[in-house]
Design a protein around this motif. Structure first.
Motif, PDB file in Angstrom:
ATOM      1  N   GLY A 136       7.753   8.082  -5.854  1.00 35.07           N
ATOM      2  CA  GLY A 136       8.354   7.566  -6.949  1.00 35.07           C
ATOM      3  C   GLY A 136       9.170   8.784  -7.486  1.00 35.07           C
ATOM      4  O   GLY A 136       9.202   9.863  -6.828  1.00 35.07           O
ATOM      5  N   GLY A 137       9.738   8.618  -8.693  1.00 35.94           N
ATOM      6  CA  GLY A 137      10.282   9.855  -9.443  1.00 35.94           C
ATOM      7  C   GLY A 137       9.288  11.087  -9.389  1.00 35.94           C
ATOM      8  O   GLY A 137       8.189  10.919  -9.538  1.00 35.94           O
ATOM      9  N   VAL A 138      10.080  12.185  -9.675  1.00 38.47           N
ATOM     10  CA  VAL A 138       9.310  13.331  -9.842  1.00 38.47           C
ATOM     11  C   VAL A 138       8.597  13.515 -11.063  1.00 38.47           C
ATOM     12  O   VAL A 138       7.666  14.264 -11.236  1.00 38.47           O
ATOM     13  N   LEU A 139       8.868  12.568 -12.023  1.00 39.59           N
ATOM     14  CA  LEU A 139       8.166  12.676 -13.254  1.00 39.59           C
ATOM     15  C   LEU A 139       7.082  11.586 -13.469  1.00 39.59           C
ATOM     16  O   LEU A 139       6.824  11.195 -14.663  1.00 39.59           O
ATOM     17  N   THR A 140       6.990  10.715 -12.169  1.00 38.61           N
ATOM     18  CA  THR A 140       5.965   9.934 -12.601  1.00 38.61           C
ATOM     19  C   THR A 140       4.635  10.171 -12.918  1.00 38.61           C
ATOM     20  O   THR A 140       4.280  11.168 -12.477  1.00 38.61           O
ATOM     21  N   THR A 141       3.973   9.242 -13.914  1.00 41.97           N
ATOM     22  CA  THR A 141       2.727   9.770 -14.408  1.00 41.97           C
ATOM     23  C   THR A 141       1.675   9.357 -13.424  1.00 41.97           C
ATOM     24  O   THR A 141       1.537   8.652 -12.680  1.00 41.97           O
ATOM     25  N   ARG A 142       0.596   9.933 -13.742  1.00 38.23           N
ATOM     26  CA  ARG A 142      -0.748   9.771 -12.881  1.00 38.23           C
ATOM     27  C   ARG A 142      -1.018   8.272 -13.156  1.00 38.23           C
ATOM     28  O   ARG A 142      -1.540   7.391 -12.299  1.00 38.23           O
ATOM     29  N   GLU A 143      -0.794   7.570 -14.315  1.00 34.13           N
ATOM     30  CA  GLU A 143      -1.136   6.437 -14.661  1.00 34.13           C
ATOM     31  C   GLU A 143      -0.460   5.579 -13.777  1.00 34.13           C
ATOM     32  O   GLU A 143      -0.544   4.270 -13.144  1.00 34.13           O
ATOM     33  N   GLU A 144       0.946   5.771 -13.647  1.00 31.02           N
ATOM     34  CA  GLU A 144       1.918   4.929 -12.918  1.00 31.02           C
ATOM     35  C   GLU A 144       1.566   5.074 -11.374  1.00 31.02           C
ATOM     36  O   GLU A 144       1.805   3.980 -10.892  1.00 31.02           O
ATOM     37  N   MET A 145       1.306   6.194 -11.029  1.00 35.21           N
ATOM     38  CA  MET A 145       0.921   6.342  -9.451  1.00 35.21           C
ATOM     39  C   MET A 145      -0.098   5.510  -9.349  1.00 35.21           C
ATOM     40  O   MET A 145      -0.322   4.872  -8.232  1.00 35.21           O
ATOM     41  N   THR A 146      -1.166   5.216 -10.025  1.00 35.32           N
ATOM     42  CA  THR A 146      -2.332   4.510  -9.833  1.00 35.32           C
ATOM     43  C   THR A 146      -1.632   3.130  -9.572  1.00 35.32           C
ATOM     44  O   THR A 146      -2.306   2.198  -8.891  1.00 35.32           O
ATOM     45  N   GLY A 147      -1.094   2.609 -10.510  1.00 35.70           N
ATOM     46  CA  GLY A 147      -0.319   1.406 -10.322  1.00 35.70           C
ATOM     47  C   GLY A 147       0.295   1.152  -8.949  1.00 35.70           C
ATOM     48  O   GLY A 147       0.181  -0.106  -8.310  1.00 35.70           O
ATOM     49  N   TYR A 148       1.194   2.116  -8.575  1.00 34.53           N
ATOM     50  CA  TYR A 148       2.033   1.898  -7.457  1.00 34.53           C
ATOM     51  C   TYR A 148       1.059   1.811  -6.125  1.00 34.53           C
ATOM     52  O   TYR A 148       1.212   0.997  -5.346  1.00 34.53           O
ATOM     53  N   VAL A 149      -0.145   2.665  -6.167  1.00 33.11           N
ATOM     54  CA  VAL A 149      -1.205   2.647  -5.077  1.00 33.11           C
ATOM     55  C   VAL A 149      -1.778   1.270  -5.026  1.00 33.11           C
ATOM     56  O   VAL A 149      -1.992   0.636  -3.883  1.00 33.11           O
ATOM     57  N   GLU A 150      -1.885   0.744  -6.059  1.00 31.08           N
ATOM     58  CA  GLU A 150      -2.798  -0.370  -6.170  1.00 31.08           C
ATOM     59  C   GLU A 150      -1.845  -1.696  -5.360  1.00 31.08           C
ATOM     60  O   GLU A 150      -2.280  -2.660  -5.039  1.00 31.08           O
ATOM     61  N   GLU A 151      -0.445  -1.570  -6.042  1.00 36.10           N
ATOM     62  CA  GLU A 151       0.709  -2.486  -5.274  1.00 36.10           C
ATOM     63  C   GLU A 151       0.518  -2.314  -3.990  1.00 36.10           C
ATOM     64  O   GLU A 151       0.705  -3.655  -3.266  1.00 36.10           O
ATOM     65  N   VAL A 152       0.560  -1.249  -3.257  1.00 32.93           N
ATOM     66  CA  VAL A 152       0.400  -1.079  -1.966  1.00 32.93           C
ATOM     67  C   VAL A 152      -0.813  -1.749  -1.422  1.00 32.93           C
ATOM     68  O   VAL A 152      -0.852  -2.244  -0.412  1.00 32.93           O
ATOM     69  N   ARG A 153      -2.085  -1.480  -1.796  1.00 32.29           N
ATOM     70  CA  ARG A 153      -3.279  -1.835  -1.398  1.00 32.29           C
ATOM     71  C   ARG A 153      -3.324  -3.260  -1.609  1.00 32.29           C
ATOM     72  O   ARG A 153      -4.034  -4.033  -0.576  1.00 32.29           O
ATOM     73  N   SER A 154      -2.814  -3.856  -2.639  1.00 31.18           N
ATOM     74  CA  SER A 154      -2.807  -5.289  -2.887  1.00 31.18           C
ATOM     75  C   SER A 154      -1.951  -6.121  -1.589  1.00 31.18           C
ATOM     76  O   SER A 154      -2.372  -7.026  -1.004  1.00 31.18           O
ATOM     77  N   ALA A 155      -0.891  -5.530  -1.234  1.00 32.78           N
ATOM     78  CA  ALA A 155       0.048  -6.112  -0.030  1.00 32.78           C
ATOM     79  C   ALA A 155      -0.791  -5.534   1.304  1.00 32.78           C
ATOM     80  O   ALA A 155      -0.303  -6.620   2.238  1.00 32.78           O
ATOM     81  N   ALA A 156      -1.537  -4.595   1.249  1.00 35.76           N
ATOM     82  CA  ALA A 156      -2.255  -4.382   2.674  1.00 35.76           C
ATOM     83  C   ALA A 156      -3.271  -5.222   3.069  1.00 35.76           C
ATOM     84  O   ALA A 156      -3.618  -5.479   4.274  1.00 35.76           O
ATOM     85  N   GLY A 157      -3.988  -5.708   1.937  1.00 33.43           N
ATOM     86  CA  GLY A 157      -5.288  -6.686   2.038  1.00 33.43           C
ATOM     87  C   GLY A 157      -6.179  -5.547   2.839  1.00 33.43           C
ATOM     88  O   GLY A 157      -6.670  -4.676   2.263  1.00 33.43           O
ATOM     89  N   ASP A 158      -6.681  -6.170   4.011  1.00 28.73           N
ATOM     90  CA  ASP A 158      -7.816  -5.397   4.592  1.00 28.73           C
ATOM     91  C   ASP A 158      -7.275  -4.283   5.457  1.00 28.73           C
ATOM     92  O   ASP A 158      -8.069  -3.493   6.348  1.00 28.73           O
ATOM     93  N   ARG A 159      -5.963  -4.064   5.825  1.00 31.10           N
ATOM     94  CA  ARG A 159      -5.283  -2.936   6.687  1.00 31.10           C
ATOM     95  C   ARG A 159      -5.968  -1.785   5.999  1.00 31.10           C
ATOM     96  O   ARG A 159      -5.780  -1.536   4.910  1.00 31.10           O
ATOM     97  N   ASP A 160      -6.165  -0.705   7.116  1.00 33.20           N
ATOM     98  CA  ASP A 160      -6.444   0.437   6.780  1.00 33.20           C
ATOM     99  C   ASP A 160      -5.129   1.486   6.505  1.00 33.20           C
ATOM    100  O   ASP A 160      -4.600   1.625   7.587  1.00 33.20           O
ATOM    101  N   LEU A 161      -4.903   2.014   5.269  1.00 34.68           N
ATOM    102  CA  LEU A 161      -3.821   2.805   5.323  1.00 34.68           C
ATOM    103  C   LEU A 161      -4.175   4.247   5.025  1.00 34.68           C
ATOM    104  O   LEU A 161      -5.125   4.612   4.637  1.00 34.68           O
ATOM    105  N   GLU A 162      -3.060   5.332   5.125  1.00 30.29           N
ATOM    106  CA  GLU A 162      -3.317   6.531   4.962  1.00 30.29           C
ATOM    107  C   GLU A 162      -2.161   6.754   3.915  1.00 30.29           C
ATOM    108  O   GLU A 162      -0.871   6.472   4.129  1.00 30.29           O
TER     109      GLU A 162
END
Length: 272
Positions: free
Chosen positions: A167-193
C-alpha cells in the motif's frame, strides 16, 4: 494461525558492475539476510542475469525478483525466466510479481509490448503463475505478489505463497489490518507468508528514495509510517515484533543502502 519465523531481504540492483554486485550478495549472506531481491526496470541490468550470478556466488542466500513487472514481458516469457532461475539456483529463487508502476508504460512501448489496462496486467500475473506451476512439475517456485489494491490483494490470497503488502507509504496501521484481512479472506485455509518493504531505516531519507516515495522523513514520522523503522536496535526489534503480532508480517526487506545499518536487527530476529 501460528506466527511465522522472521526472515529478511535486501533490495538492490546490479547497477555498479559485477564485482560490486557479487560483493553485495556475499555480504548479505554473511550478515544473515535470507534473500537478495532485485528490482525490474529497463534502466538497470535484468533481474534474470543479476540473480543467477548472485546465486552462483553464494551458497545459501535466496534470490528473488522485486518484482517482475507484468507489462515488461508476456506471461509465458516471465514464467520461462522464473522457472529457469529455479532450476539453475537449485530452488533458491523466489518469483516476485507486480502490475508495474505507471512510468513503465514507456518501457513497455520500448519492448514493443502493450502496457495494458489494470485488469489485463492483473490477468498477466495470474497467467504467469499458472505457467510457472506447469513448468515446475513436481517442484515449486515460491511466488510473491506485491499487493497494492483490492483486486491484487484478492489474487494474492488465492495464488501467492508470499504477499508483500504494498500500500502507500502513508498507509495507517488500521488500514493495513484491513488489507491483511482482505488477503486472508481470499486465501481461505491457504498458508501465506506476509512481507513488507521498509523504505527507510533511521531518520534520514536518501534523495533517490525520497524521489520514489514522494515524502520526507518528517512526514513519515508524523504519520507513523510503516515504511519507516527508527530508534535504537531494541526499538526496531520491538516494532517488528509488533507488526508481526498485529499484521502477521514476518518477512521484511530493506533497501541496499541500509544493508549494514539493519544487520543487527537481522542478527537478533532471524529465525525467531
Amino acid at each position: 494461525m501460528p506466527q511465522k519465523a522472521f526472515r529478511f531481504g535486501v533490495v538492490a540492483g546490479a547497477t555498479d558492475g559485477g564485482a560490486r554486485w557479487l560483493a553485495t550478495a556475499r555480504r548479505a549472506e554473511e550478515l544473515g539476510y535470507s534473500t537478495l531481491l532485485c528490482p525490474d526496470n529497463l534502466n538497470m541490468p535484468t533481474p534474470t542475469a543479476a540473480l543467477a550470478a548472485a546465486a552462483a556466488a553464494t551458497t545459501e542466500l535466496r534470490v528473488g525478483s522485486f518484482v517482475l513487472a507484468s507489462p515488461l514481458r508476456t506471461a509465458r516469457a516471465a514464467a520461462w525466466e522464473a522457472h529457469s532461475l529455479t532450476v539453475v539456483t537449485d530452488g533458491r529463487f523466489e518469483l516476485g510479481l507486480g502490475t508495474g508502476r505507471p512510468e513503465m508504460r514507456q518501457q513497455a512501448e520500448e519492448l514493443g509490448l502493450p502496457y495494458g489496462s489494470g485488469q489485463e496486467r492483473l490477468d498477466s500475473i495470474s497467467e504467469t503463475i499458472d505457467h510457472v506451476r506447469r513448468l515446475d512439475g513436481d517442484g515449486h517456485t515460491p511466488v510473491m505478489i506485491a499487493a497494492g489494491g483490492p483486486k491484487v490483494r484478492r489474487l494474492a490470497g488465492r495464488k501467492a505463497d508470499i504477499v508483500t503488502m504494498a500500500g502507500g507509504v502513508l498507509t495507517t496501521r488500521e488500514e493495513m489490518t484491513g488489507y491483511v484481512e482482505e488477503v486472508r479472506s481470499a486465501a481461505g485455509d491457504r498458508d501465506l507468508e506476509f512481507a513488507m518493504n521498509i523504505w527507510v531505516v533511521g531518520d534520514t531519507v536518501p534523495p533517490w528514495i525520497r524521489g520514489f516515495i514522494g515524502v520526507d522523513a518528517e512526514t513519515l514520522i508524523e504519520h507513523d509510517s510503516l515504511g519507516l523503522l527508527r530508534g535504537d536496535i531494541d526499538d526496531m526489534v520491538a516494532e517488528l515484533e509488533r507488526r508481526r503480532a498485529e499484521h502477521g508480517v514476518s518477512y521484511f526487506s530493506v533497501n541496499g543502502a541500509f544493508l549494514e545499518e539493519f544487520a543487527p536487527v537481522v542478527a537478533r530476529l532471524s529465525g525467531k
